[in-house]
Design a protein around this motif. Structure first.
Motif, mmCIF file in Angstrom:
data_model
loop_
_atom_site.group_PDB
_atom_site.id
_atom_site.type_symbol
_atom_site.label_atom_id
_atom_site.label_comp_id
_atom_site.label_asym_id
_atom_site.label_seq_id
_atom_site.Cartn_x
_atom_site.Cartn_y
_atom_site.Cartn_z
ATOM 1 N N LYS A 222 0.743 -1.271 -0.190
ATOM 2 C CA LYS A 222 -0.164 -0.079 0.208
ATOM 3 C C LYS A 222 0.742 1.242 -0.032
ATOM 4 C CE LYS A 222 -3.743 2.291 2.639
ATOM 5 N NZ LYS A 222 -4.832 2.233 3.877
ATOM 6 N N ASN B 137 1.152 4.255 -2.957
ATOM 7 C CA ASN B 137 0.949 5.819 -2.565
ATOM 8 C C ASN B 137 2.264 6.600 -3.015
ATOM 9 O OD1 ASN B 137 -1.384 5.192 -1.371
ATOM 10 N ND2 ASN B 137 -0.524 5.010 0.837
ATOM 11 N N SER C 191 2.177 6.644 -6.856
ATOM 12 C CA SER C 191 1.219 7.659 -7.326
ATOM 13 C C SER C 191 1.475 9.127 -7.296
ATOM 14 C CB SER C 191 -0.142 7.555 -6.394
ATOM 15 O OG SER C 191 -0.099 7.787 -5.021
#
Length: 404
Positions: A75, A79, A82
């Protein structure tokens, strides 16, 4: 290349013989590791499915924990990706697990040691691990922020190293080289501002003292080459030393790793252990004579020329390191005995073979050619090194004044 993460079992067991579970973060073929904090037996690890086997009584709980930890990291990777942040594997790990503002020298030191261990640089790992112990002993805590490392702290630390710990100036400065390396990385990562950088101009300067390098003379080499009242082990030690000298002071680790497969077309082709450079050198006639003496023990083309590494576990970097260390110590002890036998008072070790080549070369070989023979990456290194052995101009100048 995007980053990836997976669960692994590190192959470094603890004092109880158990192995640590960790998450490996990889980017551009470089990895960083985050230990989970749990250890298991080697036979309890399923290397194919990357999970703990049912043979471990706590398998279900451990696998759930591993799944949760891996999910957390992935995760975090999404992040960061992105945000189009181009980070190294180590930087990714730090961003996921700890805010940059709270990272300490210990965090960077730990990551540094994990990296060189993964790269199997055991010699460097042993040295740098020892250097970090001085830092924690002085600071009395591993919670040392980079902002706290200023000129005053560095001067007090230096006094501690040469005073309380009785380190030589060179040994003490090696600790500061490591601190500077980690501090530079923290500056790049924006953990600490470069405005308070404590090293260099206006700050703490790391200047190593000049070392006195002494090599053997041509006359002493001739004595070495013609001595005959040696035991078998002394003869072997001298052969290894001369072999190193004939190849411009070849490092002992590279000498002991010489294989018959590296010798063809009258040349020695090998990859240097220190910097991974590929080297090709003509085999001098004198070196060929030494090789001929060891050919009787040849057991295939992939066999080692010298016996020291024949029994090494080549898959175990620590075993390789230990065998080279032990072999070097034995060779140096034998060389000391040989030097005493023939009346040479200079210190003779395997490393002195390199100084000897430099001493005899003097200023008769162009620095660019010496750079190639020494396998130095930077010409400045060659020039600084060779300056230890160039005395003719100073000697002539002295004679021109006093010989009247």
């Amino acid at each position: 290349m995007s980053a990836s993460a997976q669960i692994v079992l590190r192959k470094k067991k603890n004092s109880k013989g158990l192995y640590p579970l960790a998450i490996r973060i990889t980017k551009n073929r470089r990895s960083s590791y985050k230990h989970i904090g749990h250890y298991i037996d080697l036979e309890d690890w399923d290397d194919k499915n990357l999970k703990v086997k049912k043979s471990n009584p706590d398998a279900d709980n451990l696998n759930n924990l591993l799944s949760s930890k891996l999910s957390q990291v992935r995760k975090g990777l999404m992040n960061l990706q992105s945000e189009n942040t181009d980070l190294s594997a180590g930087q990714i790990k730090r961003n996921i697990y700890k805010p940059a503002s709270s990272l300490t020298l210990f965090d960077y030191a730990k990551e540094h040691l994990e990296t060189i261990e993964a790269e199997k640089k055991i010699n460097r790992l042993t040295t740098d691990t020892a250097l970090t112990t001085y830092i924690w002993a002085f600071h009395k805590s591993k919670n040392l922020k980079f902002q706290d490392i200023n000129g005053r702290w560095l001067k007090k630390f230096y006094t501690y190293l040469v005073g309380s710990r009785a380190l030589s100036e060179t040994s003490a400065l090696n600790v500061f080289v490591l601190i500077r390396l980690l501090y530079n990385r923290a500056v790049v990562d924006k953990v600490v501002s470069k405005d308070i950088y404590p090293f260099g101009k206006g700050g703490f300067k790391i200047k190593f003292p000049d070392t006195h390098k002494i090599g053997l003379s041509k006359k002493e080499i001739l004595i070495f080459e013609t001595i005959d009242n040696l035991t078998e082990i002394e003869r072997h030690s001298l052969d290894v030393w001369l072999y190193s000298f004939y190849f411009a002071g070849m490092r002992i680790s590279d000498v002991l790793f010489t294989k018959w497969s590296m010798i063809h077309d009258g040349r020695l082709h090998y990859r240097m252990g220190k910097n991974n450079k590929i080297v090709s050198l003509k085999i001098p006639v004198k070196a060929l004579a030494i090789l001929k003496c060891y050919e009787i023990e040849k057991n295939g083309n992939d066999d080692f020329v010298f016996p020291e590494m024949k029994m090494a576990d080549l898959s175990n970097p620590k075993d390789i390191y230990n065998k080279i260390k032990v072999a070097t110590s034995k060779l140096n002890n034998n060389l000391k005995v040989i030097a005493k036998k023939i009346g040479i008072e200079k210190k003779v070790t395997m490393h002195i073979a390199r100084h000897t080549f430099g001493n005899i070369a003097g200023d008769s070989i162009h620095p660019l050619m010496l750079q190639k023979l020494y396998r130095h990456s930077d010409l400045k290194t060659t020039i600084n090194y060779q300056s230890n052995f160039i005395h003719k101009e100073a000697d002539d100048a002295l004679d021109s004044v006093v010989n009247f």
